[in-house]
Design an enzyme around this catalytic site. Structure first.
Site: not given
Ligand code: ADP
Length: 888
Positions: A776, A819
């Site tokens: 990611s 996140k």
């Protein structure tokens, strides 16, 4: 009989040092050993050896083994007995020890020590002949002539006389008779001295008598004394056979195998009462039929066992556990969904989704009494209230609550227990838990199922499968119990930080409920509704004494904690309460002693040590010994005209004005300087830095990616403990940027069109000590390098996440919620996400959605456009997110 052809003991013997009991050749004695050298001897020699020879050891009497194996050896008694260890039993209760049953063979003397550690090994010299005895004492005339012959005859006669006075029906006496008939006369002093009532000192004298004559001489008076004693008893009262039994006293440390019974009648009675009580308890425990059968069988064995036998304690413990287990004891469920909702709401702020699912679960339970249902598993970062929701569920149901911590458990016996044949065996945690709560329908919280380990001792997760499977757990069999116990009434709830490490078979049996971290606003609410009142109560304070304003809480959250949950926040409140408690307690003392308050409250500030803790500890000490700073404490200015009087005489301390209000200054006094800064904007002051978002089991994190370039040969250096996937992302990013360098006007150090020409690139991911992996970070690396190659700054308030492909597409990634919450915590304003992650945004709290500007990107072009102020040269000039704002 050929006396020269005797059996030889080994010339090197390991020595067992004993100070209680004396082993004589021909007798069998039980020794309990727990000192280091003796324990080593048992574990390294007796338990490891496989030959008969390895079971022969030397027993040195009258010598205590030192408590530590580093201590020097005491002087050894010069004569010992070689013996065969016929039984070794280990136990962990009350402390680790072994019980050895040793049969004496012959005397030896120690000629020299070979080693002292880990156990004593000595060169020995055999003193007695060790033969297959062929000449029974009764047969013919004694072999020896003269004084020895005379002595041995006398001894034999005395033994026969003693035998004549005893009751033959007693097994010990019968054995005595058999020995007398079968043993040669020279063996009689040793054997009889260990059978009749003699002190250890006397036995030692017999042992030390190396020559036969001396041995007869030492043992004969003991025998005669025994006979005289018996005669006296007979004369003084008509003795029945019962009293005679006592003559051959069977004492601890001086017995023959198979004949250890307790002759003390009172003890027997007590013992009888005890087992009768146990039997009653067994019948009253309402256990299953199979369990009852096993218990009664064990009880029967127990009754026949002498108490001194190690197995007695084992069987007794087993039976005690069996009667204590809640076979049919349960609490009554008091489930009222409305009350449950109120209780859950009162105990926990936010967590709406979790609470909704828990209520559904409870409602189904109320409607359908069958308990077969999924096992709930709460998954989320630490400190988000997983355990405490479990506790609330138990409360709403009116059930007992028990937490089983599974972190680090790597032995399946931890779950399922040890077999009873195993030394130190015990039941597993499930059965232990049931014993603790004493009902068979508690709520069991299986904490940290994701941290179960695996080892050679089996897989605990596999053992848990049986526990958690509603189809099987009605007949869960713990190895220790060895009978089935019905676990179907137990309500299991599991918690974990991540599902990644939960074994798939186990995960399959559970319904996962994600518990995400909290936003700043939620934390403030939780703090004021729950954490602060709890901490005040725990520290004996009231809201009238301590007030923490909302903006202080906000400051603590942003500058002193960086976590998804609220555990460390709670600890900070604890620290504040402790500090304030000192002040309040001091104030109390002043009011009690009615010390005068300062007359002039305008006056100088008090010079106090910079932290209240040290203030506490230094009070009463000499002022010279502390360093002083001019800092007013707790926001309220402490006043006193005489510093030394306030420091040195605590009774004269000034009572604080209540409530004590914690402002930013006070906060710094108590918690020290802020631990975290809003660093995002500061770090983005150079080209070649970008902020990424990472997911960890502890919640989301922001991640800085730094790049620099120097003259070189086109090499890429990666640092920061990166995994393979992350390294590949870096290569992908470079390749894509090189391929598109022209479009985006990227250049190398001298302005050439290939960014890598004559240039080395270094990419670093702080914090360097933490291992990182995953795809990611792809978009972040691209952005960071694009900034480096173009010399432009990345927007200071933007963070991003997303996987990249070689063609520049942005692929979705996991953990979006955590996140985004991390980005929000860190003060980021814009978050760039993969387009296909748009759906995840719906789960975010409304205020987070409102505070952040989300840009969803399907390709890198859009990412670069959103990451730089005014877009990026070469990208499509606009980036919009209309669908997003309408959706949110
Ligand atoms: P976990 O099991 O998730 O690691 P805990 O259940 O031990 O966390 O929670 C830590 C502390 O935080 C507890 O004191 C708990 O009461 C408190 N807490 C966590 N979340 C909430 C919430 N939503 N409302 C009230 N208190 C909470």
């Amino acid at each position: 009989m050929d006396s020269g052809r005797g059996i030889q003991i080994p010339s090197r013997l390991p020595l067992l040092l004993t100070h209680e009991g004396v082993l004589l050749p021909g007798s069998t004695v039980r020794f309990s050993v727990d000192s280091p050298r003796n324990m080593h001897l048992v574990s390294q020699r007796l338990l490891k050896g496989t030959s008969l020879k390895s079971t022969i050891i030397g027993v040195i009497p009258n010598t205590r083994d030192p408590e530590h194996d580093t201590d020097d050896l005491p002087t050894l008694h010069k004569i010992g007995t070689a013996g065969i260890a016929v039984q070794v039993v280990g136990s962990n209760w009350p402390k680790p020890h072994y019980t050895l049953l040793i049969t004496g063979l012959c005397r030896f003397s120690v000629s020299g020590l070979l080693k002292e550690r880990p156990f004593v090994l000595a060169e020995v010299q055999q003193l007695d002949k060790l033969e297959q005895y062929t000449t029974p004492a009764t047969e013919g005339v004694p072999a020896e002539e003269g004084e020895l012959g005379e002595l041995s005859h006398q001894f034999y006669q005395a033994a026969v006389q003693l035998l004549g006075m005893l009751d033959m029906s007693v097994p010990v006496v019968a054995k005595f008779r058999r020995l007398l008939d079968s043993l040669p006369r020279e063996a009689l002093p040793d054997v009889l001295a260990s059978m009749i009532r003699t002190s250890n000192k006397e036995k030692l004298q017999v042992l030390d008598a190396v020559t036969l004559e001396e041995r007869f001489k030492k043992a004969l008076p003991m025998l005669t004394r025994q006979i005289e004693g018996l005669k006296l008893i007979k004369k003084s009262r008509k003795i029945g056979p019962d009293n005679e039994k006592r003559v051959l006293s069977v004492r601890k440390g001086g017995v023959f195998p198979g004949r250890q019974f307790n002759l003390d009648e009172e003890d027997e009675d007590e013992d009888g009462d005890d087992t009768a009580a146990l039997e009653k308890k067994i019948h009253g425990a309402k256990m299953s039929e199979a369990a009852l059968r096993v218990c009664l069988k064990e009880l029967k064995r127990l009754k026949k066992m002498p108490q001194s036998m190690p197995e007695y304690a084992l069987t007794r413990n087993y039976l005690d556990l069996m009667v204590e287990l809640p076979w049919s004891k349960s609490t009554k469920d008091c489930l009222d969904i409305r009350a449950a909702r109120t209780l859950l709401d009162n105990d926990h702020y936010a967590m709406d989704k979790l609470k909704r699912r828990v209520l559904e679960y409870l409602a189904v339970r109320q409607l359908k009494t069958s308990l077969k249902g999924p096992i709930l598993c709460f998954v989320g970062p630490p400190g988000v209230g997983k355990t405490s929701v479990g506790r609330s569920i138990a409360r709403t149901l009116g059930r007992e609550f028990h937490r089983i911590a599974l972190g680090g458990v790597c032995d399946q016996s931890d779950i399922r227990g040890h077999r009873r044949t195993y030394v130190g065996s015990m039941p597993g945690r499930i059965i232990n838990g049931l014993k603790t709560v004493a009902v068979n329908n508690p709520v069991f919280l299986l904490d940290e199922v994701d941290k179960l380990g695996k080892s050679l001792q089996g897989d605990p997760a596999a053992a848990l499968l049986e526990v958690l499977d509603p189809e099987q757990n009605h007949s869960f069999t713990d190895h220790y119990l060895n009978v089935a116990f019905d676990l179907s009434q137990v309500l299991f709830i599991a918690t974990a930080n991540t599902t990644a490490t939960i074994p798939p078979a186990l995960l399959d049996r559970m319904e996962v409920l994600q518990v995400p971290g909290y936003t700043q606003e939620e934390k403030v609410e939780i703090a004021h509704r729950h954490l602060i009142p709890n901490q005040l109560e725990q520290h004996g304070l009231t809201p009238q004494q301590l007030h923490i304003p909302q903006d202080t809480t906000q400051h603590i959250i942003s500058s002193y904690t960086r976590e998804a949950g609220v555990r460390s926040l709670e600890r900070k409140f604890g620290a504040i309460c402790r500090a304030v408690a000192v002040k309040v307690a001091e104030g109390h003392r002043v009011t009690k002693t009615e010390a005068s308050t300062p007359e002039d409250p305008t006056q100088q500030e008090v010079y106090i040590n910079s932290t209240p803790y040290s203030l506490l500890t230094v009070q009463g000490m000499s002022v010279n010994s502390i360093s002083l700073y001019k800092i007013p404490i707790f926001g309220t200015r402490c006043t006193n005209t005489d510093i030394t009087s306030s420091m040195c005489y605590p009774d004269k301390a000034v009572p604080p004005e209540l409530p004590i209000v914690i402002d930013h200054v006070a906060l710094k006094d108590i918690l020290g300087p802020p631990l975290f800064e809003m660093e995002v904007s500061e770090r983005l002051t150079l080209p070649g830095v970008a902020v990424g978002l990472a997911w960890t089991p502890l919640g989301g994190e922001i991640l800085f990616v730094e790049a620099s370039r120097m003259e070189g040969e086109g090499q890429l250096t990666l640092t920061g403990q990166l995994g393979d996937v992350m390294k590949e992302s870096a290569h992908l990013a470079i390749s894509w940027l090189r391929a598109n360098a022209k479009t985006y006007q990227l250049t190398n150090m001298v302005g050439g069109p290939d960014p890598l020409e004559a240039t080395d690139i270094h990419l670093h991911f702080p914090a360097g000590a933490v291992t990182k992996d995953g795809p990611s970070a792809g978009v972040t690396i691209v952005t960071c390098l694009a900034s480096l190659f173009s010399g432009r700054l990345v927007r200071s308030d933007v963070a991003m996440t997303g996987e990249i492909t070689l063609r520049g597409l942005v692929l979705p990634v996991g953990g979006i919620k955590d996140k985004v919450l991390a980005a929000h915590r860190a003060g980021v304003k814009r978050v760039i996400l993969p387009k296909r992650n748009e759906k995840d945004l719906e789960e975010l709290p409304a205020n987070v959605r409102a505070n952040l500007d989300f840009v969803t990107a399907a390709n890198l072009d859009q990412v670069l456009n959103a990451a730089f102020d005014g877009g990026f040269p070469g990208t499509a000039s606009t980036h919009t997110h209309p669908q997003l704002s309408s959706k949110l």
